[in-house]
Design a protein around this motif. Sequence first.
Motif, PDB file in Angstrom:
ATOM      1  N   MET A 171       0.851  -1.187   0.000  1.00  0.00           N
ATOM      2  CA  MET A 171       0.000   0.000   0.000  1.00  0.00           C
ATOM      3  C   MET A 171       0.887   1.237   0.000  1.00  0.00           C
ATOM      4  O   MET A 171       2.037   1.168   0.425  1.00  0.00           O
ATOM      5  N   PHE A 172       0.309   2.359  -0.447  1.00  0.00           N
ATOM      6  CA  PHE A 172       1.114   3.553  -0.644  1.00  0.00           C
ATOM      7  C   PHE A 172       0.502   4.765   0.045  1.00  0.00           C
ATOM      8  O   PHE A 172      -0.718   4.954   0.045  1.00  0.00           O
ATOM      9  N   ASN A 173       1.385   5.565   0.629  1.00  0.00           N
ATOM     10  CA  ASN A 173       1.054   6.838   1.254  1.00  0.00           C
ATOM     11  C   ASN A 173       0.121   6.655   2.451  1.00  0.00           C
ATOM     12  O   ASN A 173      -0.021   5.554   2.977  1.00  0.00           O
ATOM     13  N   SER A 199     -10.981   5.851   0.931  1.00  0.00           N
ATOM     14  CA  SER A 199     -11.519   5.860  -0.432  1.00  0.00           C
ATOM     15  C   SER A 199     -10.722   4.980  -1.392  1.00  0.00           C
ATOM     16  O   SER A 199     -11.022   4.942  -2.578  1.00  0.00           O
ATOM     17  N   THR A 200      -9.698   4.276  -0.908  1.00  0.00           N
ATOM     18  CA  THR A 200      -8.890   3.441  -1.786  1.00  0.00           C
ATOM     19  C   THR A 200      -9.021   1.975  -1.380  1.00  0.00           C
ATOM     20  O   THR A 200      -9.411   1.655  -0.251  1.00  0.00           O
ATOM     21  N   ALA A 201      -8.706   1.104  -2.318  1.00  0.00           N
ATOM     22  CA  ALA A 201      -8.712  -0.339  -2.059  1.00  0.00           C
ATOM     23  C   ALA A 201      -7.646  -0.987  -2.919  1.00  0.00           C
ATOM     24  O   ALA A 201      -7.252  -0.465  -3.971  1.00  0.00           O
ATOM     25  N   TYR A 202      -7.176  -2.139  -2.477  1.00  0.00           N
ATOM     26  CA  TYR A 202      -6.147  -2.892  -3.175  1.00  0.00           C
ATOM     27  C   TYR A 202      -6.667  -4.299  -3.431  1.00  0.00           C
ATOM     28  O   TYR A 202      -7.529  -4.802  -2.696  1.00  0.00           O
ATOM     29  N   SER A 203      -6.146  -4.922  -4.449  1.00  0.00           N
ATOM     30  CA  SER A 203      -6.644  -6.229  -4.866  1.00  0.00           C
ATOM     31  C   SER A 203      -5.747  -7.341  -4.346  1.00  0.00           C
ATOM     32  O   SER A 203      -4.533  -7.313  -4.532  1.00  0.00           O
ATOM     33  N   PHE A 262     -10.178 -16.300  -6.780  1.00  0.00           N
ATOM     34  CA  PHE A 262     -10.755 -15.252  -5.937  1.00  0.00           C
ATOM     35  C   PHE A 262     -10.033 -13.936  -6.184  1.00  0.00           C
ATOM     36  O   PHE A 262      -8.883 -13.897  -6.641  1.00  0.00           O
ATOM     37  N   ASP A 263     -10.732 -12.855  -5.881  1.00  0.00           N
ATOM     38  CA  ASP A 263     -10.176 -11.498  -5.964  1.00  0.00           C
ATOM     39  C   ASP A 263     -10.877 -10.669  -4.899  1.00  0.00           C
ATOM     40  O   ASP A 263     -12.041 -10.305  -5.047  1.00  0.00           O
ATOM     41  N   ILE A 264     -10.172 -10.386  -3.816  1.00  0.00           N
ATOM     42  CA  ILE A 264     -10.764  -9.704  -2.662  1.00  0.00           C
ATOM     43  C   ILE A 264     -10.270  -8.264  -2.620  1.00  0.00           C
ATOM     44  O   ILE A 264      -9.059  -8.020  -2.622  1.00  0.00           O
ATOM     45  N   PRO A 265     -11.170  -7.279  -2.593  1.00  0.00           N
ATOM     46  CA  PRO A 265     -10.730  -5.884  -2.395  1.00  0.00           C
ATOM     47  C   PRO A 265     -10.372  -5.639  -0.939  1.00  0.00           C
ATOM     48  O   PRO A 265     -11.173  -5.886  -0.034  1.00  0.00           O
ATOM     49  N   VAL A 266      -9.167  -5.178  -0.710  1.00  0.00           N
ATOM     50  CA  VAL A 266      -8.668  -4.923   0.647  1.00  0.00           C
ATOM     51  C   VAL A 266      -8.663  -3.420   0.875  1.00  0.00           C
ATOM     52  O   VAL A 266      -8.079  -2.669   0.080  1.00  0.00           O
ATOM     53  N   PRO A 267      -9.312  -2.928   1.922  1.00  0.00           N
ATOM     54  CA  PRO A 267      -9.374  -1.469   2.154  1.00  0.00           C
ATOM     55  C   PRO A 267      -7.991  -0.851   2.290  1.00  0.00           C
ATOM     56  O   PRO A 267      -7.077  -1.439   2.885  1.00  0.00           O
ATOM     57  N   GLY A 268      -7.855   0.356   1.757  1.00  0.00           N
ATOM     58  CA  GLY A 268      -6.567   1.043   1.784  1.00  0.00           C
ATOM     59  C   GLY A 268      -6.250   1.735   3.093  1.00  0.00           C
ATOM     60  O   GLY A 268      -5.181   2.340   3.209  1.00  0.00           O
ATOM     61  N   ALA A 303     -13.403   7.051  14.935  1.00  0.00           N
ATOM     62  CA  ALA A 303     -14.135   8.084  14.209  1.00  0.00           C
ATOM     63  C   ALA A 303     -13.603   8.278  12.798  1.00  0.00           C
ATOM     64  O   ALA A 303     -14.346   8.669  11.896  1.00  0.00           O
ATOM     65  N   ALA A 304     -12.313   7.992  12.585  1.00  0.00           N
ATOM     66  CA  ALA A 304     -11.697   8.241  11.277  1.00  0.00           C
ATOM     67  C   ALA A 304     -11.807   7.050  10.332  1.00  0.00           C
ATOM     68  O   ALA A 304     -11.859   7.227   9.114  1.00  0.00           O
ATOM     69  N   PHE A 305     -11.835   5.819  10.884  1.00  0.00           N
ATOM     70  CA  PHE A 305     -11.793   4.641  10.034  1.00  0.00           C
ATOM     71  C   PHE A 305     -12.899   3.664  10.424  1.00  0.00           C
ATOM     72  O   PHE A 305     -13.256   3.548  11.604  1.00  0.00           O
ATOM     73  N   PRO A 306     -13.453   2.946   9.447  1.00  0.00           N
ATOM     74  CA  PRO A 306     -14.625   2.080   9.686  1.00  0.00           C
ATOM     75  C   PRO A 306     -14.262   0.721  10.280  1.00  0.00           C
ATOM     76  O   PRO A 306     -14.322  -0.313   9.602  1.00  0.00           O
TER      77      PRO A 306
END
Length: 559
Positions: A16-18, A23-27, A114-120, A295-298
């Motif tokens: 992951m970057f930065n 609002s981003t996700a990785y595969s 499989f292809d799972i979206p991983v939260p950024g 409060a910042a992250f789900p």
Amino acid sequence: MTISVQIHPSSSSLYMFNEPETSTAYSLSGHVSISISPSQFYFDKARSAKAILRSLTLTFEGYQELVTHETGYTATRLCSFTRELAPVEAMLLSTDGREDRDHNGKTAVWNFVFDIPVPGWLPATSTFGSDLHGAAGTRYSLFAEARFASFGEGHARGWSLAALCNSISPRDRVVHAKRCDVEITRFMQPEVEFDADAGKLFGDMTYAIDSQSDRPTRTNGDPTRIPEDVLKKIEVLATVPETVATDADDLKLAVRLRAAGLPLEQQRRLRLTDFEIKLTQTEHFHKSPQSSYVAAFPLPDESMQTDRRPLQNPHPTKAMYDIGLITAAVSSPDASAFSSTFSLLPKRHSGRHKLPKGGVSFAHESASESEVAWCKLEVAVPFSHVQVNEDMDWERKYGRVKALRPTEETPLFCVHHEIEVDLTCVYDSDVEGQKPATERLVFSVPVTFARVPPQRAFSAKDFLAIPALSSISSSLPSPIPSRSASPAPSTASSSSSSPSYNEFNSLPAYSQLYHPNGDRKINYSIPLPLYTPKGCDPPEAPPYEPSATHNFVDGKLSL
């Protein structure tokens, strides 16, 4: 009949970057394989094996576990995603037609992709706290479960030893795959262009310092102290990099001082004689997730947390704490957090430096009244690259692992870095034979450490050489901090191997070319081509000049 389930991710590492972004996700892609092989007996030959696959679920789970003597055991679930990989209708898996000619059983394999979206926003994999009974910290794992019904083996004869064993075996079976760990690594991506000669990957941060004396109480007329009206006129600026790579050799610190509000004669009496630098790492441990992080992250809600839904692979000490074999040293329920600070300076580096020739004057002898000069101090501060289980004396003393870490905020564990500067200034007396007054100015500024992908010096011309980018190179924006949602590398790699340069920088990040809503970013600093009527030669366009940048040089703003 033997049935086995295995998880095969395309890569055991996810980059992951930065900064973390919701609002981003990785595969995370790969496949789950189901292998079926007929049973083999000494007096019987296997014919075929059949199994009905009812479901195949894959779960990606992220969690944090904190184990310390002060807090005991505590855990929180970061995420949990389950995917059904099997078809909606039951699927017959059979080895019919797969037996080999010498009547030995042959394994049949089915692969489910499989292809799972991983939260950024997820924190990087890390180890912290006590590792006495195994490493604890931030972990991510894949779990697979296959459910079969009405499976059996076909044989040519009506009775056989295999048929007898099959008749007393359970008709339904649940098969679990071996846990597959996934390592998440977060990198701070440098800007596209940087100063290769100076080796700078990031810009600088300059702080205007409200320095405080190390002796707050003051007696009027004390000749050993610099007068307060002189001390208030001293201005201090401290400059550190925006980001320091954890694998860098040192940290560049620049300090500038001046007393522009004093007459020139008084400025010459002020000198910087010595200084001391401390670079520290502070680790904060929490028994429950911080409210600011929630409060910042789900994070998953209470119904998904570990007290209601246990982890699939908890730390070994959890059971010991549950039955009371180990107890925490917390004296009251309010003691839900504690901090630990240690120095990052090398062991043989004191951090104290004495300037030669009596120090540096705030104003040199040839300076004029109209000249506003700065007294400059530039230091390369080395730091230790200590890793887990290296400083065993410290770890045995405090019961926790010690390591240089990136600056980060996570639910149960936070890391902050700070550089403290102690400046010794003297003010020469105008009375002959009287000792100069002395004052120590102490201040601190935050420092951000981060992992940085391997780099090489390149410029925008390198992008023009890439055919895939030649048509869009003119619209590349100025260096923008990336919020990339690029997938993990598609080829399998060891978690210990270093990512290559091409893996990160052969293409710009998605967020450098597009807005979060998918619209293309436009670099308005590049002018559009001039309009040319048909049949006329195009006029010569004025040379392109990039927008001016502002830099502070010697306390003055230059364009």
